[in-house]
Design a protein around this motif. Structure first.
Motif, mmCIF file in Angstrom:
data_model
loop_
_atom_site.group_PDB
_atom_site.id
_atom_site.type_symbol
_atom_site.label_atom_id
_atom_site.label_comp_id
_atom_site.label_asym_id
_atom_site.label_seq_id
_atom_site.Cartn_x
_atom_site.Cartn_y
_atom_site.Cartn_z
ATOM 1 N N ARG A 99 0.845 -1.213 0.000
ATOM 2 C CA ARG A 99 0.000 0.000 0.000
ATOM 3 C C ARG A 99 0.871 1.251 0.000
ATOM 4 N N THR A 100 1.930 1.223 0.806
ATOM 5 C CA THR A 100 2.838 2.376 0.881
ATOM 6 C C THR A 100 3.473 2.642 -0.478
ATOM 7 N N ALA A 101 3.937 1.591 -1.138
ATOM 8 C CA ALA A 101 4.569 1.752 -2.451
ATOM 9 C C ALA A 101 3.595 2.400 -3.433
ATOM 10 N N LEU A 102 2.371 1.929 -3.461
ATOM 11 C CA LEU A 102 1.386 2.510 -4.385
ATOM 12 C C LEU A 102 1.085 3.955 -4.046
ATOM 13 N N GLN A 103 0.968 4.261 -2.750
ATOM 14 C CA GLN A 103 0.688 5.636 -2.352
ATOM 15 C C GLN A 103 1.851 6.562 -2.684
ATOM 16 N N VAL A 104 3.061 6.084 -2.488
ATOM 17 C CA VAL A 104 4.247 6.897 -2.786
ATOM 18 C C VAL A 104 4.322 7.225 -4.270
ATOM 19 N N SER A 105 3.916 6.282 -5.115
ATOM 20 C CA SER A 105 4.055 6.484 -6.558
ATOM 21 C C SER A 105 2.947 7.341 -7.155
ATOM 22 N N GLU A 106 1.922 7.667 -6.356
ATOM 23 C CA GLU A 106 0.855 8.530 -6.877
ATOM 24 C C GLU A 106 1.397 9.937 -7.088
ATOM 25 N N SER A 107 1.109 10.486 -8.242
ATOM 26 C CA SER A 107 1.609 11.810 -8.581
ATOM 27 C C SER A 107 0.589 12.522 -9.449
ATOM 28 N N GLU A 108 0.510 13.837 -9.292
ATOM 29 C CA GLU A 108 -0.410 14.621 -10.117
ATOM 30 C C GLU A 108 0.059 14.690 -11.565
ATOM 31 N N SER A 109 1.368 14.610 -11.761
ATOM 32 C CA SER A 109 1.906 14.682 -13.113
ATOM 33 C C SER A 109 1.888 13.306 -13.766
ATOM 34 N N GLU A 110 2.021 13.298 -15.086
ATOM 35 C CA GLU A 110 2.025 12.030 -15.829
ATOM 36 C C GLU A 110 3.232 11.176 -15.457
ATOM 37 N N GLU A 111 4.376 11.820 -15.265
ATOM 38 C CA GLU A 111 5.604 11.104 -14.945
ATOM 39 C C GLU A 111 5.888 11.236 -13.452
ATOM 40 N N VAL A 112 6.179 10.110 -12.814
ATOM 41 C CA VAL A 112 6.471 10.111 -11.388
ATOM 42 C C VAL A 112 7.852 10.736 -11.178
ATOM 43 N N PRO A 113 7.960 11.738 -10.281
ATOM 44 C CA PRO A 113 9.266 12.358 -10.023
ATOM 45 C C PRO A 113 10.276 11.314 -9.537
ATOM 46 N N PRO A 114 11.557 11.520 -9.851
ATOM 47 C CA PRO A 114 12.565 10.493 -9.556
ATOM 48 C C PRO A 114 12.681 10.133 -8.080
ATOM 49 N N GLY A 115 12.512 11.084 -7.179
ATOM 50 C CA GLY A 115 12.586 10.777 -5.749
ATOM 51 C C GLY A 115 11.450 9.869 -5.310
ATOM 52 N N ARG A 116 10.271 10.117 -5.842
ATOM 53 C CA ARG A 116 9.122 9.261 -5.518
ATOM 54 C C ARG A 116 9.293 7.882 -6.150
ATOM 55 N N ALA A 118 12.132 6.400 -6.682
ATOM 56 C CA ALA A 118 13.119 5.694 -5.859
ATOM 57 C C ALA A 118 12.480 5.206 -4.556
ATOM 58 N N ALA A 119 11.607 6.017 -3.968
ATOM 59 C CA ALA A 119 10.930 5.608 -2.734
ATOM 60 C C ALA A 119 9.990 4.430 -2.995
ATOM 61 N N PHE A 120 9.284 4.446 -4.135
ATOM 62 C CA PHE A 120 8.443 3.319 -4.531
ATOM 63 C C PHE A 120 9.294 2.051 -4.625
ATOM 64 N N ALA A 121 10.430 2.169 -5.300
ATOM 65 C CA ALA A 121 11.310 1.014 -5.481
ATOM 66 C C ALA A 121 11.858 0.523 -4.143
ATOM 67 N N ALA A 122 12.123 1.448 -3.215
ATOM 68 C CA ALA A 122 12.628 1.049 -1.897
ATOM 69 C C ALA A 122 11.577 0.222 -1.151
ATOM 70 N N ALA A 123 10.332 0.669 -1.193
ATOM 71 C CA ALA A 123 9.272 -0.098 -0.533
ATOM 72 C C ALA A 123 9.103 -1.458 -1.192
ATOM 73 N N MET A 124 9.169 -1.492 -2.513
ATOM 74 C CA MET A 124 9.018 -2.765 -3.220
ATOM 75 C C MET A 124 10.218 -3.684 -2.965
ATOM 76 N N THR A 125 11.407 -3.117 -2.772
ATOM 77 C CA THR A 125 12.571 -3.933 -2.423
ATOM 78 C C THR A 125 12.298 -4.664 -1.113
ATOM 79 N N ALA A 126 11.723 -3.950 -0.151
ATOM 80 C CA ALA A 126 11.391 -4.574 1.128
ATOM 81 C C ALA A 126 10.343 -5.669 0.940
ATOM 82 N N VAL A 127 9.333 -5.420 0.105
ATOM 83 C CA VAL A 127 8.306 -6.434 -0.165
ATOM 84 C C VAL A 127 8.952 -7.686 -0.746
#
Length: 181
Positions: A99-116, A118-127
Motif C-alpha cells: 500500500r505504501t509503495a502505491l501511495q508513494v508512486s501517486e503523482s499529479e503529473s504524468e511522470e512520477v518524479p525520480p525521488g518518488r 526511488a521511494a516506490f522502489a525502496a518499498a518494493m525492495t522490502a516487499v
C-alpha cells in the motif's frame, strides 16, 4: 500465507466505527443504498485505516526525544492485536509495504518524479526481500529466486531514481553531459 479473521468485521460494523470517529464517508445515493453493503467492506476498511493513521500521526510527537517513544507505544498496541504469529505479522507488513509503495508512486503529473520513483522502489525492495525470505523458509527455491530478482530490479530502480534526482539538482552529470565526454 493467507489469513482469515476469526470474527470478520462486517461493513456495517466498520461504518459504525467510522461514524463514531466522525469520519464516515459521504453517502453516494447513485452508487450505494443507505446502508453499507458487504461489497463496500474493503473501501470502508481503507477509510478506517486512514483515520487511524491520521490519528497516530497527529498524536506522535515530532521531536527526536519523544517520537520514538510514541512510535514504540503504537507498535506495542499493534503487537497485542497481531499476537505472536510471525508469519501473520510478515503478511500484514508486506500488505502495508505494498500500500505504501502505491501511495508513494501517486503523482499529479504524468511522470512520477525520480525521488518518488526511488521511494516506490525502496518499498518494493522490502516487499520482495520479505517474500524471498518467506519462500526460502518454505523451501520454495523457485519462489525465492523470483522474489530476489524482483528485489534486485527494484534496487537498480532506487539507484537510478537517486541518480536522476542528483542530476536534477546539479550534483551529478546528466546523460547528455556524459555523452559529451
Amino acid at each position: 500465507m493467507s489469513i482469515s479473521s476469526e470474527r470478520p468485521v462486517s461493513a456495517e460494523q466498520i461504518h459504525a466505527a467510522l461514524a463514531a470517529l466522525a469520519a464516515e464517508p459521504a453517502a453516494d445515493p447513485e452508487k450505494r443504498p443507505e446502508e453499507p453493503q458487504e461489497e463496500d467492506r474493503l473501501h470502508l476498511l481503507g477509510s478506517l485505516l486512514a483515520k487511524t493513521e491520521l490519528e497516530i500521526t497527529a498524536a506522535t510527537r515530532l521531536t527526536e526525544d519523544g517520537e520514538i517513544e510514541d512510535i514504540l507505544e503504537t507498535l506495542l498496541g499493534w503487537g497485542e492485536q497481531v499476537g505472536a504469529d510471525s508469519g501473520l505479522a510478515l503478511n500484514v507488513l508486506t500488505n502495508r509495504l505494498q500500500r505504501t509503495a502505491l501511495q508513494v508512486s501517486e503523482s499529479e503529473s504524468e511522470e512520477v518524479p525520480p525521488g518518488r520513483e526511488a521511494a516506490f522502489a525502496a518499498a518494493m525492495t522490502a516487499v520482495y526481500a520479505l517474500s524471498a525470505q518467506l519462500h526460502a523458509e518454505r523451501g520454495d527455491t523457485e519462489g525465492t529466486r523470483r522474489a530476489l530478482s524482483g528485489a534486485e530490479e527494484a534496487l537498480i530502480d532506487i539507484l537510478q531514481g537517486m541518480h536522476e534526482l542528483r542530476v536534477a539538482i546539479g550534483d551529478a552529470p546528466g546523460s547528455e553531459d556524459e555523452a559529451d565526454d
